[in-house]
Design a protein around this motif. Structure first.
Motif, PDB file in Angstrom:
ATOM      1  N   ILE A  86      25.128  33.546  66.774  1.00  0.00           N
ATOM      2  CA  ILE A  86      24.429  35.048  66.649  1.00  0.00           C
ATOM      3  C   ILE A  86      22.802  34.841  67.358  1.00  0.00           C
ATOM      4  O   ILE A  86      22.514  35.667  67.844  1.00  0.00           O
ATOM      5  CB  ILE A  86      24.214  35.204  64.928  1.00  0.00           C
ATOM      6  CG1 ILE A  86      25.668  35.275  64.351  1.00  0.00           C
ATOM      7  CG2 ILE A  86      23.188  36.174  64.744  1.00  0.00           C
ATOM      8  CD1 ILE A  86      25.482  35.488  62.882  1.00  0.00           C
ATOM      9  N   ASP A  98      24.850  35.902  59.239  1.00  0.00           N
ATOM     10  CA  ASP A  98      26.217  35.638  59.420  1.00  0.00           C
ATOM     11  C   ASP A  98      27.046  36.203  58.212  1.00  0.00           C
ATOM     12  O   ASP A  98      26.477  36.785  57.297  1.00  0.00           O
ATOM     13  CB  ASP A  98      26.143  34.105  59.457  1.00  0.00           C
ATOM     14  CG  ASP A  98      25.818  33.383  57.924  1.00  0.00           C
ATOM     15  OD1 ASP A  98      26.646  33.509  57.094  1.00  0.00           O
ATOM     16  OD2 ASP A  98      24.638  32.996  57.774  1.00  0.00           O
ATOM     17  N   SER A  99      28.273  36.052  58.501  1.00  0.00           N
ATOM     18  CA  SER A  99      29.116  36.775  57.559  1.00  0.00           C
ATOM     19  C   SER A  99      29.424  36.323  56.042  1.00  0.00           C
ATOM     20  O   SER A  99      29.643  37.149  55.197  1.00  0.00           O
ATOM     21  CB  SER A  99      30.384  36.414  58.091  1.00  0.00           C
ATOM     22  OG  SER A  99      31.157  35.381  58.254  1.00  0.00           O
ATOM     23  N   TRP A 123      27.369  38.659  53.432  1.00  0.00           N
ATOM     24  CA  TRP A 123      28.058  40.048  52.905  1.00  0.00           C
ATOM     25  C   TRP A 123      28.435  39.952  51.521  1.00  0.00           C
ATOM     26  O   TRP A 123      29.293  38.860  51.152  1.00  0.00           O
ATOM     27  CB  TRP A 123      29.372  40.315  53.880  1.00  0.00           C
ATOM     28  CG  TRP A 123      29.949  41.587  53.378  1.00  0.00           C
ATOM     29  CD1 TRP A 123      31.267  41.734  52.835  1.00  0.00           C
ATOM     30  CD2 TRP A 123      29.377  42.964  53.394  1.00  0.00           C
ATOM     31  NE1 TRP A 123      31.222  42.987  52.634  1.00  0.00           N
ATOM     32  CE2 TRP A 123      30.430  43.831  52.892  1.00  0.00           C
ATOM     33  CE3 TRP A 123      28.253  43.577  54.173  1.00  0.00           C
ATOM     34  CZ2 TRP A 123      30.274  45.346  52.843  1.00  0.00           C
ATOM     35  CZ3 TRP A 123      28.033  44.984  54.194  1.00  0.00           C
ATOM     36  CH2 TRP A 123      29.146  45.940  53.435  1.00  0.00           C
ATOM     37  N   SER A 175      26.181  39.791  63.677  1.00  0.00           N
ATOM     38  CA  SER A 175      26.828  38.910  62.767  1.00  0.00           C
ATOM     39  C   SER A 175      27.873  37.860  63.536  1.00  0.00           C
ATOM     40  O   SER A 175      28.069  37.854  64.650  1.00  0.00           O
ATOM     41  CB  SER A 175      27.590  39.703  61.673  1.00  0.00           C
ATOM     42  OG  SER A 175      27.818  38.897  60.580  1.00  0.00           O
ATOM     43  N   LEU A 228      33.390  38.454  59.423  1.00  0.00           N
ATOM     44  CA  LEU A 228      33.403  39.389  58.626  1.00  0.00           C
ATOM     45  C   LEU A 228      34.915  39.988  58.163  1.00  0.00           C
ATOM     46  O   LEU A 228      35.460  39.874  58.931  1.00  0.00           O
ATOM     47  CB  LEU A 228      32.476  40.438  59.095  1.00  0.00           C
ATOM     48  CG  LEU A 228      31.091  40.352  59.248  1.00  0.00           C
ATOM     49  CD1 LEU A 228      30.250  41.426  59.868  1.00  0.00           C
ATOM     50  CD2 LEU A 228      30.549  40.372  57.667  1.00  0.00           C
TER      51      LEU A 228
END
Length: 268
Positions: A83, A210-211, A214, A233, A237
């Motif tokens: 990222i 980063d994912s 979420w 990201s 995800l």
């Protein structure tokens, strides 16, 4: 395998399934029972897991939970590096940028060496240290003042006042969590106010997260999802997250870590 690598594997396993057993880790890591328990003690001391009889479980997520910088720095290492590289490509020579505090922005600072005539404004002691150590004469680093948080951010009225007088081309914002209704959040109220001032000073806002962020919600919202011109990201995800974010942020960019790192399990 080094202790840092073992601990990264342990954290990744807990993130994936919610709990680990000492006996399973002994087999997977090829080390002794005592070594595994020592690793669990270290991670529990950093607030990254909760020890239970025979193993460990994930820490219950509370909106005010705020892991320290060292605790966060061992999480999702390959993802954060990928990222950070992708985000650094958005930085243009001769611009003024802002970098918020956080382990992803800290990682990103290491990839700015090839960008000439850069002015960097940050409220992160760690980010400022990385940039100053490079000794570049064509770079200006402005570190705001304030009260130091567990994530080594300088926050509060002094930092906010300094940021209100600035105009930045791009701000790169690290966040604790992101969710549809809550937006981009933090568990620290003072840090939220300072980051909001960074966002207000920006011509463009690039969120780096980063994912695993979420679905995580901190107590205070920094910005709504649609305030991000770009979100960088990783491929972890979910499809639902990609759909929501794709409809909310200006642009969604996904970076994938090297496959070799993923196979080694280094990235919690």
């Amino acid at each position: 395998m080094l202790a840092r690598q073992r601990q990264a594997v342990i954290l990744e396993e807990i993130r994936r399934i919610g709990a680990v057993k000492v006996s399973d880790l002994v087999v997977r890591l090829g080390v002794s029972d005592m070594t595994v328990r020592r690793d669990l003690d270290v991670l529990a001391g950093r607030g990254l897991l909760e020890k239970v009889y025979g193993g460990a479980t994930t820490v219950g997520g509370r909106s005010t939970d705020e892991p320290g910088f060292e605790a966060k720095s061992v999480r999702q290492l390959p993802e954060k590096e990928a990222i950070a590289r992708l985000a650094a490509d958005l930085v243009r020579p001769g611009t003024a940028i802002g970098l918020s505090a956080g382990t992803t922005t800290w990682t990103m600072a290491r990839f700015l060496d090839d960008v000439p005539d850069l002015t960097v404004v940050t409220n992160s002691i760690r980010v400022a240290d990385v940039l100053q150590q490079r000794g570049r004469t064509d770079r200006t680093v402005v570190l705001t003042g304030g009260v130091r948080t567990p994530s080594d951010a300088l926050v509060g009225p002094v930092a906010v006042q300094a940021l209100r007088s600035l105009h930045l081309d791009v701000v790169f914002l690290g966040v604790h969590g992101m969710a549809p209704r809550a937006g981009f959040t933090t568990p620290n109220l003072n840090e939220s106010e300072t980051n909001r001032a960074l966002v207000d000073a920006a011509g463009r806002v690039v969120v780096v997260a980063d994912s695993t962020k979420w679905g995580t919600v901190g107590i205070s919202t920094i910005a709504d999802l649609d305030e991000a011109d770009v979100l960088v990201s990783d491929g972890g995800l979910s499809e639902q997250a990609r759909q929501v974010l794709g409809e909310s942020v200006g642009e969604l960019r996904l970076a994938d870590p090297p496959k070799q790192d993923q196979e080694q399990g280094v990235g919690a």
